[in-house]
Design an enzyme around this catalytic site. Structure first.
Site, PDB file in Angstrom:
ATOM      1  N   LYS A 226       7.285   8.465  18.144  1.00 34.90           N
ATOM      2  CA  LYS A 226       8.302   7.118  18.264  1.00 34.90           C
ATOM      3  C   LYS A 226       8.650   6.965  19.574  1.00 34.90           C
ATOM      4  O   LYS A 226       8.778   5.763  20.189  1.00 34.90           O
ATOM      5  CB  LYS A 226       9.606   7.869  17.559  1.00 34.90           C
ATOM      6  CG  LYS A 226       9.323   7.972  15.914  1.00 34.90           C
ATOM      7  CD  LYS A 226      10.166   8.666  15.360  1.00 34.90           C
ATOM      8  CE  LYS A 226       9.953   8.841  13.906  1.00 34.90           C
ATOM      9  NZ  LYS A 226      10.883   9.946  13.118  1.00 34.90           N
TER      10      LYS A 226
ATOM     11  N   GLU B 252       8.867  -2.378  12.564  1.00 35.66           N
ATOM     12  CA  GLU B 252      10.239  -2.056  12.865  1.00 35.66           C
ATOM     13  C   GLU B 252      10.583  -0.610  12.482  1.00 35.66           C
ATOM     14  O   GLU B 252      11.274  -0.012  12.928  1.00 35.66           O
ATOM     15  CB  GLU B 252      11.022  -3.114  12.409  1.00 35.66           C
ATOM     16  CG  GLU B 252      12.809  -2.698  12.615  1.00 35.66           C
ATOM     17  CD  GLU B 252      13.008  -2.708  13.786  1.00 35.66           C
ATOM     18  OE1 GLU B 252      12.926  -3.896  14.651  1.00 35.66           O
ATOM     19  OE2 GLU B 252      13.367  -1.560  14.629  1.00 35.66           O
TER      20      GLU B 252
ATOM     21  N   LEU C  14       0.865  -0.933   0.137  1.00 35.04           N
ATOM     22  CA  LEU C  14       0.138   0.038   0.123  1.00 35.04           C
ATOM     23  C   LEU C  14       1.125   1.224  -0.195  1.00 35.04           C
ATOM     24  O   LEU C  14       1.463   1.609   1.283  1.00 35.04           O
ATOM     25  CB  LEU C  14      -0.579   0.062   1.111  1.00 35.04           C
ATOM     26  CG  LEU C  14      -1.746  -1.242   1.552  1.00 35.04           C
ATOM     27  CD1 LEU C  14      -2.482  -1.046   2.835  1.00 35.04           C
ATOM     28  CD2 LEU C  14      -2.588  -1.552   0.479  1.00 35.04           C
TER      29      LEU C  14
ATOM     30  N   LEU D 188       3.784   3.684  -2.919  1.00 33.98           N
ATOM     31  CA  LEU D 188       5.162   3.477  -3.617  1.00 33.98           C
ATOM     32  C   LEU D 188       5.573   4.663  -3.705  1.00 33.98           C
ATOM     33  O   LEU D 188       6.093   5.382  -4.789  1.00 33.98           O
ATOM     34  CB  LEU D 188       4.751   3.025  -5.020  1.00 33.98           C
ATOM     35  CG  LEU D 188       5.721   2.615  -6.076  1.00 33.98           C
ATOM     36  CD1 LEU D 188       6.632   1.358  -5.464  1.00 33.98           C
ATOM     37  CD2 LEU D 188       5.426   2.119  -7.343  1.00 33.98           C
TER      38      LEU D 188
ATOM     39  N   ASP E  50       6.336  14.213  15.837  1.00 36.58           N
ATOM     40  CA  ASP E  50       6.953  12.993  15.194  1.00 36.58           C
ATOM     41  C   ASP E  50       7.616  12.138  16.080  1.00 36.58           C
ATOM     42  O   ASP E  50       7.626  10.928  16.538  1.00 36.58           O
ATOM     43  CB  ASP E  50       7.767  13.447  14.090  1.00 36.58           C
ATOM     44  CG  ASP E  50       8.404  12.262  13.494  1.00 36.58           C
ATOM     45  OD1 ASP E  50       7.853  11.458  12.533  1.00 36.58           O
ATOM     46  OD2 ASP E  50       9.482  12.197  13.683  1.00 36.58           O
TER      47      ASP E  50
ATOM     48  N   GLY F 299      15.138   7.972   5.051  1.00 31.10           N
ATOM     49  CA  GLY F 299      15.360   7.562   3.783  1.00 31.10           C
ATOM     50  C   GLY F 299      15.038   6.412   3.291  1.00 31.10           C
ATOM     51  O   GLY F 299      14.396   5.518   3.916  1.00 31.10           O
TER      52      GLY F 299
HETATM   53  P1  NAP Z   1       5.479   9.004   0.375  1.00 33.36           P
HETATM   54  O1  NAP Z   1       6.627   9.157  -0.276  1.00 33.36           O
HETATM   55  O2  NAP Z   1       4.591  10.247   0.519  1.00 33.36           O
HETATM   56  O3  NAP Z   1       4.513   7.767  -0.240  1.00 33.36           O
HETATM   57  C1  NAP Z   1       2.983   7.548  -0.124  1.00 33.36           C
HETATM   58  C2  NAP Z   1       2.586   6.562  -1.119  1.00 33.36           C
HETATM   59  O4  NAP Z   1       1.468   6.169  -0.640  1.00 33.36           O
HETATM   60  C3  NAP Z   1       2.681   7.289  -2.388  1.00 33.36           C
HETATM   61  O5  NAP Z   1       2.740   6.121  -3.264  1.00 33.36           O
HETATM   62  C4  NAP Z   1       1.084   7.483  -2.640  1.00 33.36           C
HETATM   63  O6  NAP Z   1       0.584   7.363  -3.956  1.00 33.36           O
HETATM   64  C5  NAP Z   1       0.534   6.323  -1.753  1.00 33.36           C
HETATM   65  N1  NAP Z   1      -0.664   6.834  -1.056  1.00 33.36           N
HETATM   66  C6  NAP Z   1      -0.665   7.783  -0.187  1.00 33.36           C
HETATM   67  N2  NAP Z   1      -2.086   8.065   0.252  1.00 33.36           N
HETATM   68  C7  NAP Z   1      -2.841   6.995  -0.698  1.00 33.36           C
HETATM   69  C8  NAP Z   1      -3.948   6.714  -0.772  1.00 33.36           C
HETATM   70  N3  NAP Z   1      -5.056   7.271  -0.098  1.00 33.36           N
HETATM   71  N4  NAP Z   1      -4.753   5.760  -1.528  1.00 33.36           N
HETATM   72  C9  NAP Z   1      -3.761   5.141  -2.452  1.00 33.36           C
HETATM   73  N5  NAP Z   1      -2.392   5.555  -2.449  1.00 33.36           N
HETATM   74  C10 NAP Z   1      -2.094   6.281  -1.530  1.00 33.36           C
HETATM   75  O7  NAP Z   1       5.466   8.574   2.014  1.00 33.36           O
HETATM   76  P2  NAP Z   1       6.818   7.739   2.564  1.00 33.36           P
HETATM   77  O8  NAP Z   1       7.715   8.998   2.930  1.00 33.36           O
HETATM   78  O9  NAP Z   1       7.234   6.689   1.593  1.00 33.36           O
HETATM   79  O10 NAP Z   1       6.276   7.411   4.026  1.00 33.36           O
HETATM   80  C11 NAP Z   1       5.328   6.119   3.789  1.00 33.36           C
HETATM   81  C12 NAP Z   1       5.243   5.779   5.532  1.00 33.36           C
HETATM   82  O11 NAP Z   1       6.517   5.279   6.156  1.00 33.36           O
HETATM   83  C13 NAP Z   1       4.523   6.912   6.287  1.00 33.36           C
HETATM   84  O12 NAP Z   1       3.826   6.339   7.268  1.00 33.36           O
HETATM   85  C14 NAP Z   1       6.127   7.415   6.865  1.00 33.36           C
HETATM   86  O13 NAP Z   1       5.715   7.981   8.368  1.00 33.36           O
HETATM   87  C15 NAP Z   1       6.849   6.216   7.043  1.00 33.36           C
HETATM   88  N6  NAP Z   1       8.131   6.517   7.158  1.00 33.36           N
HETATM   89  C16 NAP Z   1       8.762   7.179   6.077  1.00 33.36           C
HETATM   90  C17 NAP Z   1       9.879   7.438   6.421  1.00 33.36           C
HETATM   91  C18 NAP Z   1      10.803   8.163   5.091  1.00 33.36           C
HETATM   92  O14 NAP Z   1      12.117   8.350   5.409  1.00 33.36           O
HETATM   93  N7  NAP Z   1      10.342   8.700   4.290  1.00 33.36           N
HETATM   94  C19 NAP Z   1      10.977   6.866   7.490  1.00 33.36           C
HETATM   95  C20 NAP Z   1      10.101   6.081   8.431  1.00 33.36           C
HETATM   96  C21 NAP Z   1       8.816   5.865   8.163  1.00 33.36           C
HETATM   97  P3  NAP Z   1       1.044   8.269  -5.231  1.00 33.36           P
HETATM   98  O15 NAP Z   1       2.387   7.610  -5.284  1.00 33.36           O
HETATM   99  O16 NAP Z   1       0.336   7.973  -6.428  1.00 33.36           O
HETATM  100  O17 NAP Z   1       1.112   9.537  -4.537  1.00 33.36           O
HETATM  101  N1  HSE Z   2      10.306  13.262   9.413  1.00 33.44           N
HETATM  102  C1  HSE Z   2      10.964  12.238  10.100  1.00 33.44           C
HETATM  103  C2  HSE Z   2      12.210  12.613  10.640  1.00 33.44           C
HETATM  104  C3  HSE Z   2      11.192  11.096   8.988  1.00 33.44           C
HETATM  105  O1  HSE Z   2      12.844  13.733  10.400  1.00 33.44           O
HETATM  106  O2  HSE Z   2      12.961  12.078  11.213  1.00 33.44           O
HETATM  107  C4  HSE Z   2      11.637   9.705   9.565  1.00 33.44           C
HETATM  108  O3  HSE Z   2      10.378   9.387  10.567  1.00 33.44           O
END
Ligand code: NAP
Ligand code: HSE
Length: 434
Positions: free
Chosen positions: A207, A131, A11, A13, A203, A304
């Site tokens: 955590k 995790e 769910l 990308l 945030d 990342g």
């Molecule tokens: P992101 O780059 O914004 O990607 C979100 C993805 O989910 C996109 O592919 C989006 O589709 C899809 N999406 C969002 N809402 C949707 C909906 N209602 N229906 C269908 N598809 C939907 O987010 P991310 O940074 O990968 O983060 C994802 C999760 O991991 C979050 O919970 C975040 O807190 C967690 N996280 C992120 C990081 C990090 O470094 N980024 C680190 C730790 C945890 P589209 O591509 O079509 O827009």
């Molecule tokens: N916004 C968050 C941070 C991303 O800066 O740590 C990782 O959870």
């Protein structure tokens, strides 16, 4: 159960989802070696199937219909990396009810609804692992629940938000303004889409709620975490901190005594001799103290694409191992204790405070008398003349004191006519005082 491969559905990308797809593709040999079977991504839910992607992925894998993932009988494991709360919760609940295992990176959701989702997972005989929700690529949750499982953990203290650590490092080391450093953190992609959750500490609070639950086996709720962000910090305080031998960090702090907990997120002056003070830029680190293990520290990239994807894949491998053994839903352990918070009388620490004092005979002794009466002594004092000698800027670091006494001292300080203003106060950690 013997399989040639296990199919997973994603769910999302985005940043993390793309990293998961890359790891599944590029590290397949490692996965097969560990599992004795392959891992395939079967379908991926996105918002917009036409959008240009950073990775190459066949159009046939993408869908905008959640049921293509949640109701596909061939998918044993759903990886939620879409973010947000309500919709993600709905999808995860549906997956669990369809007896699918779930891996999520969603700290916002787990901090708020983790316990009820975990209960549903156990009732349905599936795993729910998360995790990647804390510390990005740092294997901290397994560190707590497996590596340190036999110990009695007493304290967890961490830099668990990369954005604020980046901002503070740039302010302290390069004299950048808060606004410039925040803008750069946004450009580099560490910050949340709306960075308020980063800079106001939410945030990190999410955590810390997750860490405190697992470290102390206590049902800590998000509302139990006291939160203060970094948006009101001034360069003056950072400079004074440097002079006194401290680095300013947004510290998540969780401590337990007699099953009573204290969980906070607040800007904190850390002694430069403390291992967390050398954690710079967007890096995260979590310092854990246990009765048997003593002191340990987990360090690494807190966010990342590929680092976070390694944490997601650790959960994917754990779920598949359980699938192969037929033991999904059996490893979750419910908290042993109800969350009971410490009162200010039971919370102790050292404090830094800055005030403006009339520069006249006897003014400072009024302050020392007030603090003496409350049993508070000073470790460090700095004084600088202001306004052509009419005022003095005073910085004081106390020895360890109860929060109750410190708060009372601050209140009484504000009532003294010689005190023109109490500008700021922060917790101090790592001076070696208990
Ligand atoms: P992101 O780059 O914004 O990607 C979100 C993805 O989910 C996109 O592919 C989006 O589709 C899809 N999406 C969002 N809402 C949707 C909906 N209602 N229906 C269908 N598809 C939907 O987010 P991310 O940074 O990968 O983060 C994802 C999760 O991991 C979050 O919970 C975040 O807190 C967690 N996280 C992120 C990081 C990090 O470094 N980024 C680190 C730790 C945890 P589209 O591509 O079509 O827009
Ligand atoms: N916004 C968050 C941070 C991303 O800066 O740590 C990782 O959870």
């Amino acid at each position: 159960m013997k399989k040639d491969y296990v199919s997973i559905g994603l769910l999302g990308l985005g940043t993390v989802g793309s990293g998961v797809v890359q790891l599944v593709e590029n590290h397949q040999d490692e996965l097969v070696h560990q599992l004795g079977c392959g891992v395939k991504v079967k379908s991926i839910l996105v918002r917009n199937t036409e959008k240009e992607r950073d990775i190459q992925i066949g159009q046939t894998f993408l869908t905008s219909n959640p049921d293509d993932v949640l109701q596909d009988p061939e998918i044993d494991l759903v990886v939620e990396v879409m973010g947000g709360i309500e919709e993600a919760k709905e999808h995860i609940t549906k997956a669990i009810q369809a007896k699918k295992n779930v891996v999520t990176a969603n700290k916002d959701l787990i901090a708020l609804h983790g316990p009820e989702l975990q209960k549903a997972a156990v009732e349905n005989g599936v795993d729910l692992f998360y995790e990647a929700s804390v510390g990005g690529g740092i294997p901290i949750l397994r560190g707590l629940t497996e590596g340190l499982v036999s110990d009695r953990l007493k304290k967890v203290m961490g830099i668990v938000n990369g954005t604020t650590n980046y901002i503070l490092t740039k302010m302290e080391e390069e004299g950048q303004s808060y606004e410039t450093a925040l803008k750069k953190a946004q450009e580099l992609g560490f910050a949340e889409a709306d960075p308020t959750a980063d800079v106001e500490g939410l945030d990190a609070a999410r955590k810390m709620a997750i860490l405190a639950r697992l470290a102390f086996s206590t049902s800590v709720a998000l509302d139990d975490v006291e939160v203060e962000g970094i948006s009101k910090l001034s360069l003056e305080d950072l400079h004074y901190g440097q002079k006194l031998g401290y680095s300013m960090k947004l510290i998540g702090f969780a401590q337990v005594d007699d099953h009573k907990v204290e969980v906070t997120v607040q800007p904190t002056f850390l002694s430069k001799s403390h291992p967390l003070s050398s954690v710079k830029n967007e890096y995260n680190a979590i310092y854990v103290q246990g009765e048997a293990v003593g002191e340990t520290m987990f360090y690494g990239p807190g966010a990342g694409s590929l680092p976070t994807a390694t944490a997601v894949m650790a959960d994917v491998v754990a779920v598949i191992k359980n699938l192969l053994l037929g033991v999904n839903g059996k490893s979750a352990v419910a908290p042993r204790y109800e969350s009971v918070l410490k009162s200010p009388k039971e919370r102790f620490g050292q404090f830094y405070f800055r005030l403006h004092l009339a520069d006249e005979v006897g003014a400072f002794s009024q302050i020392t008398t007030l603090f003496n009466e409350l049993g508070i002594s000073f470790e460090k004092i700095l004084q600088t003349p202001l306004n052509k000698g009419e005022l003095a800027e005073i910085i004081i670091v106390t020895h360890t004191v109860s929060l109750e006494n410190f708060q009372e001292a601050l209140m009484k300080l504000r009532d003294l006519s010689v005190v023109k203003d109490v500008i700021s106060y922060y917790r101090v950690e790592g001076n070696g005082e208990k």
